[in-house]
Structure formats: structure tokens, C-alpha cells
Design an enzyme around this catalytic site. Structure first.
Site, PDB file in Angstrom:
ATOM      1  N   LYS A  68      79.055  70.965  71.999  1.00  0.00           N
ATOM      2  CA  LYS A  68      80.321  70.756  71.284  1.00  0.00           C
ATOM      3  C   LYS A  68      81.443  71.334  72.139  1.00  0.00           C
ATOM      4  O   LYS A  68      81.457  72.524  72.440  1.00  0.00           O
ATOM      5  CB  LYS A  68      80.276  71.439  69.930  1.00  0.00           C
ATOM      6  CG  LYS A  68      81.548  71.221  69.120  1.00  0.00           C
ATOM      7  CD  LYS A  68      81.445  71.898  67.777  1.00  0.00           C
ATOM      8  CE  LYS A  68      82.690  71.652  66.946  1.00  0.00           C
ATOM      9  NZ  LYS A  68      82.582  72.313  65.622  1.00  0.00           N
ATOM     10  N   LYS A  99      79.604  66.217  71.106  1.00  0.00           N
ATOM     11  CA  LYS A  99      80.848  66.067  70.344  1.00  0.00           C
ATOM     12  C   LYS A  99      82.008  66.579  71.168  1.00  0.00           C
ATOM     13  O   LYS A  99      81.891  67.684  71.700  1.00  0.00           O
ATOM     14  CB  LYS A  99      80.734  66.861  69.035  1.00  0.00           C
ATOM     15  CG  LYS A  99      81.976  66.768  68.165  1.00  0.00           C
ATOM     16  CD  LYS A  99      81.839  67.637  66.914  1.00  0.00           C
ATOM     17  CE  LYS A  99      83.100  67.528  66.058  1.00  0.00           C
ATOM     18  NZ  LYS A  99      83.077  68.360  64.877  1.00  0.00           N
TER      19      LYS A  99
END
Ligand code: ZN
Length: 324
Positions: A195, A248
Site C-alpha cells: 500500500k 494499492k
């Protein structure tokens, strides 16, 4: 062999031929719809920077879940807006919290939707960081306990998959053992493994009311410049028990998705985040792009890069277009 023997255009002559040789086939089966649940009754407030997405109380949320199931989508991922926030995000693990009640409501209505829950503290802390704070620093190890509590409460409420998104070191292992000790060895973990600290989360922070009140998240989320480090993060999460790993955001990190896909045998997910969605919506509203065409191209690109699961705010629209 080359021209005139080789003519790649032969396989582009008609839609039937193009369909026959198509390498990536987008289906609703791999799309997950993110949703925001808030306290109250009869509440349905559109997020201004994310047209078509709402903050909803549990009753309205269930209505939309019915629609999502009818569209043929396999599941949803839930984010909660708590009644009140505090320094340690206490409401994240409350059995009476909005997310826990939303999960139970799905179970009671016999919907077959998979319920995935985001496990993080930033929506629940008054300072908006994803962990507990001491002297302005986000502490790692004390945060793990709280995350494990939250994940367990989601499992108790009936979640199928828990998805830690905080980027603390060791959280997948902490959650796995807490779930197993309490008889939830069948609940899977989807780890936000890579992330990135991204500017593309802006609209989400309005939707989840989770903007950090001081500083930023660079001390725990990944530097956008790093790809090899993502492999290290993914390796650790798999070692700790992650069943699915996620990258992400999606669009600026297609190379990372591909690397993860090539290096590991677990399913790979990607989160097509709020800022990516907002840009498409804004341009489409201005008549600058053809929304259906662009969304189809974006989601196909993410899948082609190696993600078999895509979390996307376009999921409902895409499933309608795929049916048409
Ligand atoms: Zn967070």
C-alpha cells in the site's frame, strides 16, 4: 516469416475474431464493491468527490447490497464511520460498531454476498492515523493488538474475509493467530500488502472521514518510488498467513501488480482507488471522455497486469455494462 505472410490484422477483422483471440476477459466475478457505513437510520449521503458512492446507515446499506447481489457481483468491502472517535480507535472492535452491525445485517438477510472488512484504525482515531500515537510517532507493536481485536470482532459478526490496510509490520501474523485462537481459522486474510503513500486517496478521506490531523503516512505506507520493496512486503505477508495480497492504488502501480503476480502463487488483488475513480467521473461529466469505454479499458488493464480481483467503485456500472 514476415509481411506479406504475417498479417496480424487478420485477427482483428471482426468482433467475432477479436473476441476469439482476446487475452483478458473481464467478468463481474472478480469485482468487489467498496462501501461506507455510518450510524443512524435512513441516512444516504452522496460523497461529493465520488459521484454514485454514499455514506449509508445499515438499513440503506442493505438495500444497496440487494442491488449488488442482483447485479452478479460477488462481494463488498466495508469501511465504517464510527459514532465517536478516540485516541486508540476503540470503536473499531466494538460488537455494536457500524461495521459489525452491517455484517450481521447481511447475514440475517441471507444475502450470498461475500463480506470483506477493512481492518484499520484511521477511521476510528481522533488523530486520523492508522495506529496509536506517542510523541507524534505511530507505534507499531501496540497497534497490532488493537487491529487483531478489530479483525476478531468482524469475524464474530460474520465476515468472510478481513483486510488489514494499516501497513504496520507483523499485523497479518497478529490477526491470523488471534483468529485461529478463537476458532476462526476459516476466515481468510486479504492483506493490503503493498500500500503506497498516495495522493490518489484524497476523495476516500472525505468519504471515510479519515484524514490525518497532523503529519502524513509516509512512516508506514510505502514510497511510490519503490517496486522491489513491494516484493519484500508481499513475501512477509504471505509468510505471516495472507491468503490474498493486494497492491494499492492500481493505475500508477501496474508494474508492481505484474511483479507480484509473476513471483507468488497466491491470488493478487488491486485497489482501483477513489482518486482514480474521481478523475474518470470528473472528466466524463465534462464530456471529455467516454466513461464506459475508459472504465472498461482501465479495469481490463489492471487485470491484464495480473490482478484477478479488483476492488473498484466502478463495479456496479461495470457489471451493468458487461450484462448489456
Ligand atoms: Zn488506515
Amino acid at each position: 516469416m514476415s509481411f506479406p505472410i504475417e498479417r496480424p490484422r487478420r485477427l482483428r477483422r471482426s468482433e467475432a475474431i477479436r473476441g476469439l483471440v482476446r487475452e483478458t476477459r473481464l467478468t463481474t466475478a472478480g469485482l468487489i464493491y467498496p462501501m461506507f457505513v455510518c450510524p443512524g437510520k435512513g441516512v444516504r449521503t452522496e460523497v461529493s468527490s465520488m459521484p454514485g458512492c454514499y455514506q449509508q446507515s445499515v438499513d440503506k446499506f442493505i438495500e444497496e447490497c440487494r442491488e449488488i447481489e442482483q447485479l452478479g457481483l460477488p462481494g463488498v468491502i466495508l469501511f465504517g464511520l464510527p459514532e465517536k472517535k478516540d485516541a486508540v480507535g476503540s470503536e473499531a472492535s466494538s460488537p455494536l460498531g457500524v461495521v459489525q452491525r452491517a455484517i450481521e445485517a447481511v447475514r440475517k438477510t441471507n444475502l450470498k454476498l461475500l463480506v470483506i472488512t477493512d481492518v484499520c484504525l484511521c477511521e476510528y482515531t481522533d488523530h486520523g492515523h492508522c495506529g496509536v500515537i506517542e510523541d507524534g510517532r505511530v507505534l507499531n507493536d501496540p497497534t497490532l493488538e488493537i487491529l487483531a481485536d478489530a479483525a476478531l470482532s468482524h469475524a464474530r459478526a460474520g465476515a468472510d474475509i478481513v483486510a488489514p490496510s494499516d501497513m504496520m509490520d507483523g499485523r497479518v501474523g497478529a490477526i491470523r493467530s488471534r483468529l485461529d485462537e478463537n476458532g476462526f481459522s476459516e476466515v481468510a486474510i486479504l492483506a493490503y500488502a503493498a500500500k503506497y503513500c498516495s495522493g490518489f486517496y484524497g476523495p476516500f478521506r472525505e468519504a471515510a472521514q479519515s484524514a490525518p490531523q497532523f503529519g502524513d503516512r509516509r512512516s508506514y505506507q510505502m514510497d511510490p518510488a519503490n517496486a522491489r520493496e513491494a516484493l519484500r512486503e508481499v513475501a512477509l505477508d504471505i509468510e505471516e498467513g495472507a491468503d490474498i495480497v493486494m497492491v494499492k492504488p492500481a493505475l500508477p502501480y501496474l508494474d508492481v501488480i505484474r511483479m507480484v503476480r509473476d513471483n507468488y502463487a497466491v491470488p493478487v488483488a488491486a485497489y482501483n482507488v477513489s482518486g482514480e475513480y474521481a478523475m474518470v467521473k470528473a472528466a466524463a461529466r465534462n464530456g471529455w471522455i467516454d466513461e464506459q469505454r475508459v472504465v472498461t479499458e482501465i479495469l481490463t488493464g489492471i487485470q491484464r497486469a495480473g490482478a484477478s480481483i479488483i476492488l473498484t467503485y466502478h463495479a456496479k456500472d461495470m457489471s451493468r455494462w458487461l450484462k448489456a
